[in-house]
Design a protein around this motif. Structure first.
Motif, PDB file in Angstrom:
ATOM      1  N   PRO A 195       0.828  -1.211   0.000  1.00  0.00           N
ATOM      2  CA  PRO A 195       0.000   0.000   0.000  1.00  0.00           C
ATOM      3  C   PRO A 195       0.859   1.257   0.000  1.00  0.00           C
ATOM      4  CG  PRO A 195       0.094  -0.954   2.187  1.00  0.00           C
ATOM      5  CD  PRO A 195       0.787  -1.924   1.276  1.00  0.00           C
ATOM      6  N   PRO A 196       0.307   2.362  -0.459  1.00  0.00           N
ATOM      7  CA  PRO A 196       1.062   3.621  -0.420  1.00  0.00           C
ATOM      8  C   PRO A 196       1.317   4.043   1.018  1.00  0.00           C
ATOM      9  CG  PRO A 196      -1.231   4.014  -1.034  1.00  0.00           C
ATOM     10  CD  PRO A 196      -1.032   2.534  -1.041  1.00  0.00           C
ATOM     11  N   ARG A 197       2.436   4.696   1.237  1.00  0.00           N
ATOM     12  CA  ARG A 197       2.808   5.172   2.573  1.00  0.00           C
ATOM     13  C   ARG A 197       3.161   6.654   2.491  1.00  0.00           C
ATOM     14  NH1 ARG A 197       3.593   0.892   6.056  1.00  0.00           N
ATOM     15  NH2 ARG A 197       3.607  -1.165   5.044  1.00  0.00           N
ATOM     16  N   PRO A 198       2.170   7.505   2.367  1.00  0.00           N
ATOM     17  CA  PRO A 198       2.446   8.941   2.231  1.00  0.00           C
ATOM     18  C   PRO A 198       3.084   9.513   3.497  1.00  0.00           C
ATOM     19  CG  PRO A 198       0.160   8.406   1.689  1.00  0.00           C
ATOM     20  CD  PRO A 198       0.734   7.213   2.370  1.00  0.00           C
ATOM     21  N   GLU A 199       3.888  10.523   3.298  1.00  0.00           N
ATOM     22  CA  GLU A 199       4.436  11.252   4.433  1.00  0.00           C
ATOM     23  C   GLU A 199       3.488  12.383   4.802  1.00  0.00           C
ATOM     24  OE1 GLU A 199       8.352  12.572   3.658  1.00  0.00           O
ATOM     25  OE2 GLU A 199       9.177  10.575   3.307  1.00  0.00           O
ATOM     26  N   GLY A 200       3.359  12.638   6.094  1.00  0.00           N
ATOM     27  CA  GLY A 200       2.491  13.717   6.529  1.00  0.00           C
ATOM     28  C   GLY A 200       1.044  13.297   6.591  1.00  0.00           C
ATOM     29  N   PRO A 201       0.145  14.241   6.837  1.00  0.00           N
ATOM     30  CA  PRO A 201      -1.277  13.917   6.983  1.00  0.00           C
ATOM     31  C   PRO A 201      -1.866  13.367   5.689  1.00  0.00           C
ATOM     32  CG  PRO A 201      -0.950  16.292   6.895  1.00  0.00           C
ATOM     33  CD  PRO A 201       0.411  15.680   7.005  1.00  0.00           C
ATOM     34  N   THR A 202      -2.756  12.390   5.837  1.00  0.00           N
ATOM     35  CA  THR A 202      -3.348  11.712   4.691  1.00  0.00           C
ATOM     36  C   THR A 202      -4.862  11.652   4.850  1.00  0.00           C
ATOM     37  OG1 THR A 202      -1.385  10.326   4.413  1.00  0.00           O
ATOM     38  CG2 THR A 202      -3.404   9.557   3.375  1.00  0.00           C
ATOM     39  N   ILE A 203      -5.564  11.850   3.756  1.00  0.00           N
ATOM     40  CA  ILE A 203      -7.017  11.681   3.701  1.00  0.00           C
ATOM     41  C   ILE A 203      -7.308  10.593   2.682  1.00  0.00           C
ATOM     42  CG2 ILE A 203      -9.226  12.796   3.179  1.00  0.00           C
ATOM     43  CD1 ILE A 203      -7.862  15.480   3.898  1.00  0.00           C
ATOM     44  N   TRP A 204      -8.185   9.674   3.030  1.00  0.00           N
ATOM     45  CA  TRP A 204      -8.556   8.572   2.131  1.00  0.00           C
ATOM     46  C   TRP A 204      -9.933   8.869   1.564  1.00  0.00           C
ATOM     47  CZ3 TRP A 204      -9.535   2.857   4.126  1.00  0.00           C
ATOM     48  CH2 TRP A 204      -9.881   2.042   3.034  1.00  0.00           C
ATOM     49  N   LEU A 205     -10.046   8.893   0.237  1.00  0.00           N
ATOM     50  CA  LEU A 205     -11.339   9.072  -0.427  1.00  0.00           C
ATOM     51  C   LEU A 205     -11.592   7.861  -1.308  1.00  0.00           C
ATOM     52  CD1 LEU A 205     -12.931  12.194  -1.952  1.00  0.00           C
ATOM     53  CD2 LEU A 205     -12.729  10.167  -3.397  1.00  0.00           C
ATOM     54  N   HIS A 206     -12.776   7.257  -1.164  1.00  0.00           N
ATOM     55  CA  HIS A 206     -13.120   6.078  -1.956  1.00  0.00           C
ATOM     56  C   HIS A 206     -14.366   6.331  -2.787  1.00  0.00           C
ATOM     57  CE1 HIS A 206     -13.673   1.955  -3.224  1.00  0.00           C
ATOM     58  NE2 HIS A 206     -14.944   2.068  -2.883  1.00  0.00           N
ATOM     59  N   ALA A 207     -14.288   5.952  -4.075  1.00  0.00           N
ATOM     60  CA  ALA A 207     -15.430   6.017  -4.987  1.00  0.00           C
ATOM     61  C   ALA A 207     -15.438   4.732  -5.798  1.00  0.00           C
ATOM     62  CB  ALA A 207     -15.322   7.226  -5.913  1.00  0.00           C
ATOM     63  N   ALA A 208     -16.607   4.238  -6.137  1.00  0.00           N
ATOM     64  CA  ALA A 208     -16.704   2.937  -6.798  1.00  0.00           C
ATOM     65  C   ALA A 208     -15.976   2.905  -8.128  1.00  0.00           C
ATOM     66  CB  ALA A 208     -18.166   2.551  -6.983  1.00  0.00           C
ATOM     67  N   SER A 209     -16.304   3.841  -9.042  1.00  0.00           N
ATOM     68  CA  SER A 209     -15.702   3.790 -10.371  1.00  0.00           C
ATOM     69  C   SER A 209     -15.806   5.164 -11.026  1.00  0.00           C
ATOM     70  CB  SER A 209     -16.379   2.713 -11.218  1.00  0.00           C
ATOM     71  OG  SER A 209     -15.663   2.495 -12.424  1.00  0.00           O
ATOM     72  N   ASN A 210     -15.804   5.164 -12.371  1.00  0.00           N
ATOM     73  CA  ASN A 210     -15.713   6.403 -13.124  1.00  0.00           C
ATOM     74  C   ASN A 210     -16.784   7.423 -12.771  1.00  0.00           C
ATOM     75  OD1 ASN A 210     -14.740   4.033 -14.452  1.00  0.00           O
ATOM     76  ND2 ASN A 210     -14.406   5.202 -16.310  1.00  0.00           N
TER      77      ASN A 210
END
Length: 424
Positions: free
Chosen positions: A42-57
């Motif tokens: 999985p990605p490991r961003p530095e600093g604060p992270t926000i996760w946004l999920h959407a099904a598809s296009n």
């Protein structure tokens, strides 16, 4: 909840492996698919992270303005966008936005979700529309990660299904920090399933908040005689091509941009265009249509705004073959006159408002579509219909994103990137 987890754990990996084999046999590839779905790297961003999920296009496109606003409002944050499909991931990547990472969503099992959360340590999880995955939401809540749901729809059928699992529905609803429903009926159903009243925000339809992306026009054709077939599916291209060919026989100035929902079908659609006897150019091959080229195969991701802007008429696809239809908000925002097939269940209130205002044309056959194209191939008629569409859709859904941003900003202000909840 334990039964749901057991079923997902026992069947998710075999299902993913079978899908990979099926894709390979069909000659299709899903780059990084299994690795990302199992959260093996999985990605490991530095600093604060926000996760946004959407099904598809479709869901992701409707959230584009929201994505940009989040990045603007939180300049130190990285936004990790997940989707269920490779085409959705490709769309997010095509935006080339700084501080945005796009990957496939981890499968909804404890082991994959925990690995993903361990790597991201998100300050918030934002879910677009109907992606209420129980493991994902409950594990996020167990780590005190606020969960925001934007523009959620809960049909009567879905409500009945959730109601059969009251324990699971209460846990999932209890994991949600803030939810906006697409309509009042959905809002009532979420409350009935256990969503606490204080966590219900105002009605919000992300697709109504669509903001056109500016771009230089690239089509050499007159807009009034250009038709866009937007997000077509198998079984629709044949009807559209037959209708266009018939209309063009009566009006040779007509031109067609054919934009499939899934660009991987490009070769298949190219054969259909050839079979219809129509010369064409292909976007993915960097071919530019000439003034006399009748068809442009727009088989790329992230460029739909270009085609809406260049077409005075848009046939909204997904409406001829039982898929519920796609959004009318985008062509309306671009001032493109709207045509569609009989199945618009996904946006029934919006299409009802359009037809009440005389702002859309419904067709069922190639003959219907050809006749409608000929009637609408006029700049004044298109402008009048588009103006009615903008007014009708604005009146049908006046909600804005302001309440969501207020809730998100207030929550993030209470959290710092140096403080992470314990592992669930």
């Amino acid at each position: 909840m334990w039964l749901y987890r057991l079923i997902l754990t026992l069947f998710a990996l075999p299902a993913l492996l079978m899908r990979r084999v099926a894709l390979a046999l069909a000659g299709r590839k899903e780059p990084r698919g299994l690795t990302e779905r199992l959260a093996l790297a999985p990605p490991r961003p530095e600093g604060p992270t926000i996760w946004l999920h959407a099904a598809s296009n479709g869901e992701l496109a409707s959230a584009r303005a929201t994505v940009i606003a989040i990045l603007d409002r939180h300049p130190s944050a990285t936004l990790v966008v997940t989707t269920n499909t490779t085409t959705g991931r490709a769309l997010a990547e095509s935006w080339h936005l700084p501080r945005l990472i796009a990957v496939l969503a981890p499968v909804d099992t404890p082991f994959a979700t925990r690995r993903f959360l361990d790597a991201l340590r998100p300050a918030a999880l934002i879910v677009v529309e109907n992606e209420l995955w129980p493991v994902r939401l409950t594990l996020a809540a167990a780590r005190a990660i606020p969960v925001f749901v934007l523009g959620a729809r809960m049909s009567a059928k879905s409500h009945r299904n959730w109601s059969r699992l009251p324990g699971l529905s209460r846990r999932v609803m209890g994991a949600i920090t803030w939810l906006s429903a697409q309509d009042q009926d959905s809002a009532r159903r979420f409350l009935d399933l256990g969503l606490p009243q204080p966590r219900l925000g105002p009605v919000l339809n992300l697709k109504a908040a669509f903001v056109p992306q500016a771009g230089a026009p690239i089509l050499p054709w007159a807009r009034a005689t250009s038709l866009l077939a937007a997000s077509t599916h198998p079984g629709e291209e044949e009807v559209i091509l037959a209708a266009f060919a018939a209309a063009r026989a009566a009006n040779p100035a007509l031109r067609l941009v054919l934009a499939p929902r899934h660009p991987r079908r490009s070769a298949e659609i190219a054969r259909l265009i050839q079979g219809a006897g129509l010369p064409f150019a292909t976007r993915s091959l960097d071919q530019v249509p000439q003034d006399a080229t009748p068809v442009y195969l727009a088989d790329t991701m992230g460029e739909m705004d270009l085609w809406y802007a260049g077409a005075g008429m848009t046939f909204v696809a997904g409406s001829l073959t039982g898929r519920g239809g796609h959004t009318p908000y985008e062509p309306a925002a671009h001032g493109s006159a709207i045509l569609h097939g009989p199945d618009v269940a996904n946006f029934a209130p919006a299409y009802a408002a359009l037809h009440a205002a005389g702002a859309a044309v419904r067709v069922e056959t190639a003959q219907d579509l050809a006749a409608a194209i000929l009637r609408l191939a006029d700049a004044e008629a298109q402008a009048a219909m588009a103006a009615r569409a903008r007014e009708a859709l604005s009146a049908a859904d006046p909600a804005t994103l302001a309440p969501f941003f207020a809730a998100l900003d207030a929550t993030l202000a209470e959290r710092t990137p140096d403080v992470h909840p314990a592992r669930a």
